[in-house]
Design an enzyme around this catalytic site. Structure first.
Site, short mmCIF file in Angstrom:
data_model
loop_
_atom_site.label_atom_id
_atom_site.label_comp_id
_atom_site.label_asym_id
_atom_site.label_seq_id
_atom_site.Cartn_x
_atom_site.Cartn_y
_atom_site.Cartn_z
N VAL A 135 -22.12 4.96 -16.51
CA VAL A 135 -21.63 5.94 -17.58
C VAL A 135 -20.32 6.22 -17.47
O VAL A 135 -19.57 6.01 -18.43
CB VAL A 135 -22.61 7.28 -17.27
CG1 VAL A 135 -22.06 8.31 -17.91
CG2 VAL A 135 -24.06 7.20 -17.25
N ARG A 142 -20.32 3.12 -11.63
CA ARG A 142 -21.55 3.42 -12.26
C ARG A 142 -21.53 3.20 -13.81
O ARG A 142 -20.28 3.43 -14.32
CB ARG A 142 -22.41 4.84 -11.97
CG ARG A 142 -22.72 4.74 -10.54
CD ARG A 142 -23.47 5.83 -10.00
NE ARG A 142 -22.57 7.07 -9.56
CZ ARG A 142 -22.55 7.97 -8.75
NH1 ARG A 142 -24.13 8.10 -8.63
NH2 ARG A 142 -22.04 8.82 -8.44
N ARG A 152 -27.96 -4.89 -1.94
CA ARG A 152 -28.30 -3.59 -2.37
C ARG A 152 -29.25 -3.01 -1.20
O ARG A 152 -29.42 -1.85 -1.17
CB ARG A 152 -28.94 -3.57 -3.62
CG ARG A 152 -28.14 -3.64 -4.92
CD ARG A 152 -29.09 -3.67 -5.92
NE ARG A 152 -29.26 -2.46 -6.80
CZ ARG A 152 -28.61 -1.91 -7.88
NH1 ARG A 152 -27.65 -2.85 -8.45
NH2 ARG A 152 -28.99 -0.64 -8.42
N GLY A 210 -27.68 -7.54 -20.80
CA GLY A 210 -27.84 -6.10 -21.24
C GLY A 210 -29.48 -5.62 -21.65
O GLY A 210 -29.81 -4.40 -22.17
N ASP A 215 -30.23 -6.34 -9.36
CA ASP A 215 -29.96 -5.58 -10.22
C ASP A 215 -31.63 -5.28 -10.87
O ASP A 215 -32.12 -6.13 -11.60
CB ASP A 215 -29.14 -6.03 -11.21
CG ASP A 215 -28.45 -4.82 -12.03
OD1 ASP A 215 -27.45 -4.27 -11.95
OD2 ASP A 215 -29.29 -4.09 -12.97
N TYR A 247 -28.37 0.27 0.82
CA TYR A 247 -28.56 1.38 0.20
C TYR A 247 -29.94 1.82 0.33
O TYR A 247 -30.56 2.80 0.75
CB TYR A 247 -27.91 1.71 -1.06
CG TYR A 247 -27.98 2.61 -1.90
CD1 TYR A 247 -27.60 3.88 -1.50
CD2 TYR A 247 -29.07 2.95 -3.18
CE1 TYR A 247 -27.63 5.14 -2.20
CE2 TYR A 247 -29.24 3.92 -3.86
CZ TYR A 247 -28.35 5.27 -3.25
OH TYR A 247 -28.48 6.38 -4.04
N GLY A 285 -25.08 -9.29 -17.22
CA GLY A 285 -26.37 -9.90 -17.65
C GLY A 285 -26.12 -9.74 -19.21
O GLY A 285 -25.19 -9.92 -19.84
P1 NAD Z 1 -21.07 10.85 -4.61
O1 NAD Z 1 -20.69 9.68 -4.06
O2 NAD Z 1 -20.40 11.60 -5.81
O3 NAD Z 1 -21.44 11.97 -3.55
C1 NAD Z 1 -21.87 11.65 -2.23
C2 NAD Z 1 -20.92 12.50 -1.34
O4 NAD Z 1 -21.34 12.32 -0.04
C3 NAD Z 1 -19.54 12.24 -1.60
O5 NAD Z 1 -18.68 13.34 -1.68
C4 NAD Z 1 -19.21 11.58 -0.07
O6 NAD Z 1 -17.66 11.78 0.39
C5 NAD Z 1 -20.14 12.31 0.74
N1 NAD Z 1 -20.31 11.57 1.90
C6 NAD Z 1 -20.65 9.93 2.25
N2 NAD Z 1 -20.96 9.71 3.34
C7 NAD Z 1 -20.62 10.95 4.21
C8 NAD Z 1 -20.61 11.11 5.54
N3 NAD Z 1 -20.86 10.04 6.37
N4 NAD Z 1 -20.43 12.35 5.93
C9 NAD Z 1 -20.09 13.27 5.06
N5 NAD Z 1 -20.08 13.08 3.79
C10 NAD Z 1 -20.29 11.89 3.27
O7 NAD Z 1 -22.49 10.54 -5.36
P2 NAD Z 1 -23.63 11.30 -5.80
O8 NAD Z 1 -24.32 10.85 -7.22
O9 NAD Z 1 -23.40 12.79 -6.00
O10 NAD Z 1 -24.77 11.46 -4.96
C11 NAD Z 1 -25.42 12.39 -4.25
C12 NAD Z 1 -26.61 11.71 -3.52
O11 NAD Z 1 -27.54 11.86 -4.34
C13 NAD Z 1 -26.40 10.60 -2.54
O12 NAD Z 1 -27.33 10.86 -1.26
C14 NAD Z 1 -27.17 9.63 -3.55
O13 NAD Z 1 -27.92 8.70 -2.83
C15 NAD Z 1 -28.15 10.47 -4.15
N6 NAD Z 1 -28.54 9.84 -5.57
C16 NAD Z 1 -27.71 10.04 -6.36
C17 NAD Z 1 -27.98 9.28 -7.79
C18 NAD Z 1 -27.27 9.64 -9.01
O14 NAD Z 1 -27.71 9.03 -10.18
N7 NAD Z 1 -26.22 10.22 -9.17
C19 NAD Z 1 -29.31 8.57 -7.93
C20 NAD Z 1 -30.00 8.46 -6.94
C21 NAD Z 1 -29.66 8.98 -5.66
N1 UDP Z 2 -23.84 -2.20 -15.61
C1 UDP Z 2 -23.29 -2.92 -16.57
N2 UDP Z 2 -21.88 -2.90 -16.83
C2 UDP Z 2 -21.04 -2.15 -15.72
C3 UDP Z 2 -21.75 -1.10 -14.87
C4 UDP Z 2 -22.94 -1.25 -14.77
O1 UDP Z 2 -23.78 -3.70 -17.40
O2 UDP Z 2 -19.84 -2.14 -16.09
C5 UDP Z 2 -25.47 -1.81 -15.68
C6 UDP Z 2 -25.96 -2.54 -14.11
O3 UDP Z 2 -26.00 -3.65 -14.00
C7 UDP Z 2 -27.08 -1.88 -14.27
C8 UDP Z 2 -27.00 -0.53 -15.04
O4 UDP Z 2 -25.76 -0.86 -15.83
O5 UDP Z 2 -27.95 -2.54 -14.89
C9 UDP Z 2 -26.62 0.97 -14.32
O6 UDP Z 2 -25.86 0.48 -13.47
P1 UDP Z 2 -25.28 1.62 -12.41
O7 UDP Z 2 -24.26 0.97 -11.49
O8 UDP Z 2 -24.78 2.87 -12.95
O9 UDP Z 2 -26.55 2.19 -11.46
P2 UDP Z 2 -27.69 1.48 -10.86
O10 UDP Z 2 -29.04 1.91 -11.89
O11 UDP Z 2 -27.79 -0.04 -11.02
O12 UDP Z 2 -27.88 1.87 -9.50
#
Ligand code: NAD
Ligand code: UDP
Length: 314
Positions: free
Chosen positions: A193, A191, A147, A212, A276, A150, A210
């Site tokens: 959800v 993910r 991880r 849960g 995780d 990221y 795990g």
């Molecule tokens: P997503 O994967 O749906 O969207 C990310 C977008 O970035 C995609 O459209 C992808 O094609 C684009 N992308 C990736 N690499 C690229 C590159 N090199 N050039 C141009 N475009 C590129 O994910 P998301 O859930 O919409 O997340 C968006 C942002 O929010 C991310 O930076 C992510 O780290 C951050 N974030 C999201 C969550 C969440 O729960 N959704 C949580 C924490 C942080």
């Molecule tokens: N998870 C799970 N089953 C799945 C996918 C995810 O039990 O099929 C768990 C995962 O291990 C984590 C939590 O759900 O503890 C949230 O995972 P997610 O990938 O949505 O995002 P994270 O919060 O880990 O970035």
């Protein structure tokens, strides 16, 4: 194009959050230029905007230089794989977009004298030893674990954003986003959800990693976008957590989805992925104080809309 319109650049604009942000900005009267290479996003997220004359899509990888002739007021840097499945499949592109992508997006904002907002993450706290997590906590991240690609890319992106703020006096913002869900997530993005909704609607077992007992706190997308919009409008430059502090275990989450869909499914326990996080809940005191923000949408309401969206995709 009317010159008085505020212009926003949204990197990652075809992604889940980027497309919702784009909709919000257009509804606020902005002109929006969405830049995306579709690595994990989907053109269908923005196809409803094809005839909107205030919207432009640029297919581009932001790890390469971002050259735009336009006047720009705001740069919202959302490009990055975000699902653990995606970033484990794309480790080097994830590191590159956090490093070079952030550098280029900051460079664009600097050149255009635009305000800049970084979409950072609760993953900066890693597997946290402080609970709930507040912004002063420095985190517990394994830099060389899977991880780490990221987590460290986002931590580096935060460091670079603060350096541009301090060194060039740029107007920068950092939002640490906690697990956010809603329509337009990819059904198979891995993910929890969309995965659980996909499984329950198809009558497949829930794959719990795990036992849960690990916890997450799920925020509905419109709440998140409201918080982010307010943050950009503020004059606050330190990181701000945006998320829903209502925390539950993954097992409880399965029970909630079962209740909402009225479709009981078997549970299949699978190995817990390395590093995780065992618990995650945002301390949102700062967002409450600085932005007057807190989430409004209950898990039940948000999940109903999300489940209805995924029903149309299956
Ligand atoms: P997503 O994967 O749906 O969207 C990310 C977008 O970035 C995609 O459209 C992808 O094609 C684009 N992308 C990736 N690499 C690229 C590159 N090199 N050039 C141009 N475009 C590129 O994910 P998301 O859930 O919409 O997340 C968006 C942002 O929010 C991310 O930076 C992510 O780290 C951050 N974030 C999201 C969550 C969440 O729960 N959704 C949580 C924490 C942080
Ligand atoms: N998870 C799970 N089953 C799945 C996918 C995810 O039990 O099929 C768990 C995962 O291990 C984590 C939590 O759900 O503890 C949230 O995972 P997610 O990938 O949505 O995002 P994270 O919060 O880990 O970035």
């Amino acid at each position: 194009m009317s010159p008085q319109l505020l212009t926003s650049v949204v990197t990652g604009g075809a992604g889940f959050l980027g497309s919702h942000l784009t909709d919000r900005l257009l509804s606020e009267g902005h002109r929006v230029i969405a830049i995306d290479n579709l690595a994990t996003g989907n053109a269908s997220n923005i196809e409803h905007l094809a005839n909107n004359r205030n919207f432009e899509f640029v297919y581009h990888d932001v790890t390469g230089c971002i050259l735009l002739p336009d006047h720009v007021d705001f740069v919202w840097h959302f490009a990055s794989p975000a699902s653990p499945v995606d970033y484990l499949e794309l480790p080097i592109p994830t590191l590159k977009v956090g490093a070079f992508g952030t550098y280029n997006a900051l460079g664009l904002a600097k050149k255009k004298r635009a305000a800049f907002l970084l979409a950072s993450t609760s993953e900066c706290y890693g597997d946290p030893l402080v609970h709930p997590q507040n912004e002063d906590y420095w985190g517990n991240v394994n830099p060389i674990g899977p991880r780490g690609v990221y987590d460290e890319s986002k931590r580096f992106a935060e460091a670079m954003t603060m350096a541009y703020h301090r060194h060039y006096q740029m107007d920068t913002k950092i939002v640490r986003i906690f697990n956010t869900y809603g329509p337009r997530m990819r059904l198979k993005d891995g993910r929890v959800v969309p995965t659980f909704i996909d499984q329950v609607l198809n009558g497949n077992p829930f794959t719990i990693f795990g036992d849960g007992s690990q916890t997450r706190s799920f925020c509905y997308v419109t709440d998140l976008i409201e918080g982010i919009y307010r943050l950009m409008a503020s004059d606050y430059h330190q990181p701000v957590n945006i998320g829903n502090p209502s925390e539950m275990s993954i097992l409880q989450f399965v029970r909630e989805i079962t209740r909402l869909t009225e479709k009981p499914s078997r549970i299949e326990f699978c190995p817990l992925p390395e590093d995780d996080p065992k618990m995650r809940r945002p301390d949102i005191s700062r967002a409450r104080k600085i932005l007057g923000w807190e989430p409004k949408v209950s898990l039940e309401e948000g999940m109903q809309v999300t489940i209805d969206f995924f029903r149309t995709k299956i």
